[in-house]
Design an enzyme around this catalytic site. Structure first.
Site, PDB file in Angstrom:
ATOM      1  N   ILE A   9      47.241  50.960 102.081  1.00  0.00           N
ATOM      2  CA  ILE A   9      47.032  50.792 100.855  1.00  0.00           C
ATOM      3  C   ILE A   9      45.908  49.488 100.685  1.00  0.00           C
ATOM      4  O   ILE A   9      45.978  48.377 101.570  1.00  0.00           O
ATOM      5  CB  ILE A   9      48.470  50.156 100.348  1.00  0.00           C
ATOM      6  CG1 ILE A   9      49.169  51.216 100.419  1.00  0.00           C
ATOM      7  CG2 ILE A   9      48.329  49.676  98.906  1.00  0.00           C
ATOM      8  CD1 ILE A   9      50.665  51.073 100.095  1.00  0.00           C
ATOM      9  N   ASP A  42      65.008  55.412  94.460  1.00  0.00           N
ATOM     10  CA  ASP A  42      64.771  54.225  95.191  1.00  0.00           C
ATOM     11  C   ASP A  42      64.422  52.761  94.427  1.00  0.00           C
ATOM     12  O   ASP A  42      63.666  52.191  94.489  1.00  0.00           O
ATOM     13  CB  ASP A  42      63.683  54.266  96.201  1.00  0.00           C
ATOM     14  CG  ASP A  42      63.460  53.293  97.374  1.00  0.00           C
ATOM     15  OD1 ASP A  42      64.590  52.295  97.430  1.00  0.00           O
ATOM     16  OD2 ASP A  42      62.782  53.204  97.957  1.00  0.00           O
TER      17      ASP A  42
END
Length: 324
Positions: free
Chosen positions: A28, A154
């Protein structure tokens, strides 16, 4: 065809790519998008990549589904949006909008240290600001559950991003599952302290399974990122909940906000409010919320202790601490 719509236009290019951390699928990075030959403003973005060597079989299939999901579903103002994607050549890449202050949990930890200046601004949190951010997150979850028939799976402060004007947006959305089916996020991948009882027990989940986790997120926000159930190890949570215990009201948390938290932690999912009802409740209490006192925390947060107490992986802590 869907991914073709999201393809990065040829007159734009990615510059200043800077690695942040390893994500679920690969690196990322943060970067800047600029238009070739243009003197116009640049666009800060986050890049999620599937490396060329790691894109075989199921991983590649899941990453392509992630890109489709973001382009097709993540259009609400309270969800992190996909700007473009690279799906025709390797490495596969998803280009997401960046939020200037990065991860919300990391921001809460920074705020613990005494309103640390971030990029020229001094950010303080009050209970009233927590209400405002909670409403934004609840709107995003209402869109997912009511309009799209999806479960996030989540919900947590670590899966929220924050901008310098204190607007917040949900991320961690690529693994959402359909309502009334088992979410694609396996229970083992989500720390137990954020799971509702039905998921710990592997019973069917509903949209109100996310409501339980939303209550935990409210606790995280008002405590400036403290781990839930701070006196319990993850393995002790379910027996404790079965004995009808719930977390006590945190310091600096008003009665109205705590009542909303407790309503989210009803053992029976059907007794929990919907996100639409939560939005109404939160909105009705905003005028009475405390805006005079700045939220603070006296105890120092040790990140290794947090990792152990919260039951989160080192990678999750790294993601939260990554610079935006």
């Amino acid at each position: 065809p869907l991914l073709a719509k999201g393809k990065l236009p040829e007159d734009w290019q990615v510059l200043e790519e800077q690695f942040l951390c390893m994500g679920r699928y690969g690196p990322i990075s943060r970067a800047t998008l600029v238009r070739r030959g243009s003197l116009g403003p640049s666009l800060p973005v986050i890049l999620k990549k599937l490396p060329a060597g790691g894109g075989a079989g199921e991983e590649m299939k899941h990453f392509i589904e992630l890109m489709k999901f973001h382009i097709q579903i993540c259009t609400h103002d309270s969800l992190v949006k996909a700007l473009w994607c690279q799906s025709q050549t390797l490495p596969l890449c998803l280009v997401l909008e960046a939020m200037s202050l990065g991860n919300f949990l990391g921001f809460l930890w920074q705020t613990r240290q005494g309103s640390v200046p971030r990029k020229g601004h001094i950010h303080v949190l009050t209970e009233k600001k927590v209400f405002a951010m909670a409403i934004q997150i609840a709107r995003g979850l209402d869109y997912l559950t009511a309009s799209q028939r999806l479960i996030h799976g989540d919900v947590a402060a670590r899966n929220v991003l924050i901008h310098q004007d204190l607007t917040v947006r949900l991320c961690g959305l690529g693994l959402a599952g359909e309502v009334s089916r088992r979410p694609a996020v396996e229970a083992a991948e989500v720390p137990i302290k954020w799971l509702p009882p039905e998921r710990i027990l592997k019973h069917p989940v509903t949209a109100r399974s996310d409501v339980w986790a939303f209550g935990i997120l409210l606790y995280e926000a008002v405590t400036l990122g403290a781990p839930p159930y701070p006196a319990l190890q993850p393995s002790e949570v379910l027996p404790w909940l079965q004995r009808q215990h719930r977390m006590e009201k945190p310091d600096q948390c008003g009665d109205d906000l705590y009542r909303i938290m407790r309503s989210c932690w009803q053992w029976k999912a059907s007794k929990r409010p919907t996100f639409s009802q939560l939005i109404d409740q939160l909105d009705s209490h905003v005028p009475r919320a405390n805006e005079a006192e700045t939220l603070a925390a006296t105890e120092r947060l040790d990140l290794s202790d947090y990792q152990r107490t919260a039951g989160v992986s080192p990678r999750e802590v790294q993601l939260c601490l990554s610079e935006p």
